[in-house]
Design a protein around this motif. Structure first.
Motif, PDB file in Angstrom:
ATOM      1  N   LEU A  43       0.807  -1.217   0.000  1.00 26.31           N
ATOM      2  CA  LEU A  43       0.000   0.000   0.000  1.00 26.31           C
ATOM      3  C   LEU A  43       0.840   1.267   0.000  1.00 26.31           C
ATOM      4  CD1 LEU A  43      -2.794  -1.077   2.520  1.00 26.31           C
ATOM      5  CD2 LEU A  43      -2.793  -1.229   0.022  1.00 26.31           C
ATOM      6  N   ASP A  44       1.980   1.245   0.677  1.00 25.26           N
ATOM      7  CA  ASP A  44       2.828   2.440   0.729  1.00 25.26           C
ATOM      8  C   ASP A  44       3.871   2.477  -0.380  1.00 25.26           C
ATOM      9  OD1 ASP A  44       4.576   0.486   1.575  1.00 25.26           O
ATOM     10  OD2 ASP A  44       4.851   1.287   3.596  1.00 25.26           O
ATOM     11  N   GLY A  45       3.923   1.431  -1.201  1.00 22.56           N
ATOM     12  CA  GLY A  45       4.833   1.412  -2.339  1.00 22.56           C
ATOM     13  C   GLY A  45       6.281   1.110  -1.998  1.00 22.56           C
ATOM     14  N   LYS A  46       6.589   0.810  -0.746  1.00 23.95           N
ATOM     15  CA  LYS A  46       7.981   0.600  -0.349  1.00 23.95           C
ATOM     16  C   LYS A  46       8.590  -0.630  -1.024  1.00 23.95           C
ATOM     17  CE  LYS A  46       7.895   2.964   4.133  1.00 23.95           C
ATOM     18  NZ  LYS A  46       8.056   2.816   5.608  1.00 23.95           N
ATOM     19  N   LYS A  47       7.809  -1.705  -1.145  1.00 27.56           N
ATOM     20  CA  LYS A  47       8.331  -2.923  -1.775  1.00 27.56           C
ATOM     21  C   LYS A  47       8.624  -2.669  -3.259  1.00 27.56           C
ATOM     22  CE  LYS A  47       5.614  -5.764   1.397  1.00 27.56           C
ATOM     23  NZ  LYS A  47       4.432  -6.639   1.545  1.00 27.56           N
ATOM     24  N   GLN A  80       4.096 -14.118 -13.122  1.00 24.86           N
ATOM     25  CA  GLN A  80       4.484 -12.976 -12.302  1.00 24.86           C
ATOM     26  C   GLN A  80       4.796 -13.432 -10.878  1.00 24.86           C
ATOM     27  OE1 GLN A  80       2.289  -9.120 -12.531  1.00 24.86           O
ATOM     28  NE2 GLN A  80       1.886  -9.447 -10.359  1.00 24.86           N
ATOM     29  N   ILE A  81       6.006 -13.132 -10.433  1.00 28.33           N
ATOM     30  CA  ILE A  81       6.368 -13.382  -9.036  1.00 28.33           C
ATOM     31  C   ILE A  81       5.922 -12.196  -8.181  1.00 28.33           C
ATOM     32  CG2 ILE A  81       8.246 -13.865  -7.434  1.00 28.33           C
ATOM     33  CD1 ILE A  81       9.880 -14.915  -9.835  1.00 28.33           C
ATOM     34  N   PHE A  82       6.262 -11.007  -8.645  1.00 24.71           N
ATOM     35  CA  PHE A  82       5.816  -9.790  -7.966  1.00 24.71           C
ATOM     36  C   PHE A  82       5.556  -8.718  -9.002  1.00 24.71           C
ATOM     37  CE2 PHE A  82       6.544  -5.661  -5.893  1.00 24.71           C
ATOM     38  CZ  PHE A  82       5.635  -5.756  -4.854  1.00 24.71           C
ATOM     39  N   GLY A  83       4.499  -7.945  -8.774  1.00 25.17           N
ATOM     40  CA  GLY A  83       4.128  -6.869  -9.686  1.00 25.17           C
ATOM     41  C   GLY A  83       2.759  -6.351  -9.311  1.00 25.17           C
ATOM     42  N   PRO A  84       2.092  -5.650 -10.217  1.00 28.94           N
ATOM     43  CA  PRO A  84       0.751  -5.148  -9.924  1.00 28.94           C
ATOM     44  C   PRO A  84      -0.249  -6.288  -9.725  1.00 28.94           C
ATOM     45  CG  PRO A  84       1.711  -4.023 -11.816  1.00 28.94           C
ATOM     46  CD  PRO A  84       2.588  -5.195 -11.523  1.00 28.94           C
ATOM     47  N   TYR A  85      -1.080  -6.143  -8.705  1.00 28.35           N
ATOM     48  CA  TYR A  85      -2.126  -7.132  -8.454  1.00 28.35           C
ATOM     49  C   TYR A  85      -3.524  -6.574  -8.721  1.00 28.35           C
ATOM     50  CZ  TYR A  85       1.562  -9.879  -6.224  1.00 28.35           C
ATOM     51  OH  TYR A  85       2.712 -10.599  -5.973  1.00 28.35           O
ATOM     52  N   THR A  86      -3.582  -5.302  -9.106  1.00 29.96           N
ATOM     53  CA  THR A  86      -4.841  -4.693  -9.516  1.00 29.96           C
ATOM     54  C   THR A  86      -4.604  -3.896 -10.788  1.00 29.96           C
ATOM     55  OG1 THR A  86      -4.514  -2.603  -8.317  1.00 29.96           O
ATOM     56  CG2 THR A  86      -5.549  -4.422  -7.093  1.00 29.96           C
ATOM     57  N   GLY A  87      -5.690  -3.516 -11.453  1.00 27.33           N
ATOM     58  CA  GLY A  87      -5.581  -2.763 -12.695  1.00 27.33           C
ATOM     59  C   GLY A  87      -5.070  -1.347 -12.516  1.00 27.33           C
ATOM     60  N   THR A  88      -5.078  -0.854 -11.286  1.00 22.87           N
ATOM     61  CA  THR A  88      -4.603   0.505 -11.027  1.00 22.87           C
ATOM     62  C   THR A  88      -3.229   0.520 -10.354  1.00 22.87           C
ATOM     63  OG1 THR A  88      -5.773   0.569  -8.909  1.00 22.87           O
ATOM     64  CG2 THR A  88      -6.943   1.426 -10.847  1.00 22.87           C
ATOM     65  N   SER A 205       1.433   2.677 -17.185  1.00 23.50           N
ATOM     66  CA  SER A 205       0.147   2.589 -17.866  1.00 23.50           C
ATOM     67  C   SER A 205      -0.737   3.744 -17.400  1.00 23.50           C
ATOM     68  CB  SER A 205      -0.527   1.245 -17.543  1.00 23.50           C
ATOM     69  OG  SER A 205      -1.773   1.124 -18.202  1.00 23.50           O
ATOM     70  N   PRO A 206      -1.637   4.224 -18.258  1.00 27.94           N
ATOM     71  CA  PRO A 206      -2.500   5.344 -17.862  1.00 27.94           C
ATOM     72  C   PRO A 206      -3.303   5.086 -16.595  1.00 27.94           C
ATOM     73  CG  PRO A 206      -2.636   4.997 -20.225  1.00 27.94           C
ATOM     74  CD  PRO A 206      -1.833   3.852 -19.678  1.00 27.94           C
ATOM     75  N   SER A 207      -3.664   3.825 -16.327  1.00 21.43           N
ATOM     76  CA  SER A 207      -4.469   3.510 -15.147  1.00 21.43           C
ATOM     77  C   SER A 207      -3.645   3.384 -13.874  1.00 21.43           C
ATOM     78  CB  SER A 207      -5.242   2.204 -15.370  1.00 21.43           C
ATOM     79  OG  SER A 207      -6.201   2.340 -16.380  1.00 21.43           O
ATOM     80  N   PHE A 208      -2.333   3.263 -14.013  1.00 19.91           N
ATOM     81  CA  PHE A 208      -1.487   3.019 -12.846  1.00 19.91           C
ATOM     82  C   PHE A 208      -1.322   4.279 -12.005  1.00 19.91           C
ATOM     83  CE2 PHE A 208       1.145  -0.794 -14.618  1.00 19.91           C
ATOM     84  CZ  PHE A 208      -0.002  -1.563 -14.587  1.00 19.91           C
ATOM     85  N   LYS A 209      -1.404   4.101 -10.707  1.00 22.69           N
ATOM     86  CA  LYS A 209      -1.196   5.212  -9.798  1.00 22.69           C
ATOM     87  C   LYS A 209       0.283   5.498  -9.557  1.00 22.69           C
ATOM     88  CE  LYS A 209      -5.623   4.856  -7.423  1.00 22.69           C
ATOM     89  NZ  LYS A 209      -6.333   4.799  -6.124  1.00 22.69           N
ATOM     90  N   ARG A 210       1.125   4.520  -9.936  1.00 22.20           N
ATOM     91  CA  ARG A 210       2.569   4.712  -9.777  1.00 22.20           C
ATOM     92  C   ARG A 210       3.289   3.779 -10.745  1.00 22.20           C
ATOM     93  NH1 ARG A 210       1.725   2.445  -3.814  1.00 22.20           N
ATOM     94  NH2 ARG A 210       1.747   0.213  -4.190  1.00 22.20           N
TER      95      ARG A 210
END
Length: 219
Positions: A43-47, A80-88, A205-210
């Motif tokens: 949630l905080d983007g640290k990982k 995918q081992i680690f990456g986005p888990y939602t569309g945003t 991606s346009p939908s990504f928050k980060r």
């Protein structure tokens, strides 16, 4: 003179070996971190930021290559081992989705499939996101074209094997209306590294928050 040439060659070989050792260590560290973070929220983007910093360090350590050269090894099935888990890419785990079963299957004809296992209304279906890609000078451009699902799949068939059946017409996904996200969006994949085992990417991606990171393993 011969002694000097030999000394220079040995020095160059030593520097090359050191560089290869450094990149190998970075790749292994990135994969180890990804396995540690797998299927967890961020949630905080640290990982993500921790892996992003390592990817940027790896990119600087690798020899200079064109994007065409970087993309030579991306065709095939990847998990995918680690990456986005939602569309945003908001750091959450998508409700009902198995975060350990996220696959991207890259076809040589310029198409790709993202395949996931989804739980909807008490039953499991297979999510199918289909698109096309082109390799530009700076990134792989991924256009999302169809978003839908399969209500049935052959017994004992791996999820990453399903696109082959779809391509042959043996399976027909139910696709949602064309305005259903992320259809129509153009993602950017900066391919940092890919070999026969791992694929490491920085994505936007346009939908990504980060900014996203993708650590994937070959299937």
């Amino acid at each position: 003179m011969r002694t000097l040439v030999l000394a220079v060659l040995l020095s160059l070989l030593s520097l090359t070996a050191l560089a290869q050792t450094r990149t190998t260590k970075l790749i292994n560290t990135i994969v180890e971190k990804a396995r540690l973070f797998e299927a967890t929220e961020d949630l905080d983007g640290k990982k993500t930021n921790e892996i992003l910093a390592l990817l940027e360090e790896l990119d600087r350590a690798l020899p200079e290559r064109s994007m065409q050269e970087r993309a030579q090894n991306i065709v095939g099935p990847w998990r995918q081992i680690f990456g986005p888990y939602t569309g945003t890419n908001d750091g959450r785990l998508q409700r009902g989705m198995d975060p350990r079963q996220i696959y991207q299957i890259v076809l040589p004809e310029g198409r790709f499939y993202n395949i996931t296992r989804l739980g909807i209304a008490g039953r499991f279906v297979t999510g199918v996101l289909q698109g096309s890609y082109t390799v530009t000078d700076t990134h792989v451009a991924a256009l999302f074209e169809n978003n839908g699902f399969l209500t049935r799949t052959p017994r004992d068939t791996d999820l990453f094997a399903l696109p082959e059946l779809i391509e042959r017409g043996e399976l027909s996904p139910v696709y949602l209306p064309r305005n259903f996200p992320p259809v129509g969006e153009l993602g950017q994949l900066y391919e940092v590294y890919a070999d026969q085992r791992y694929r490491l990417i920085i994505g936007r991606s346009p939908s990504f928050k980060r900014t996203a990171v993708y650590v994937m393993e070959a299937m």
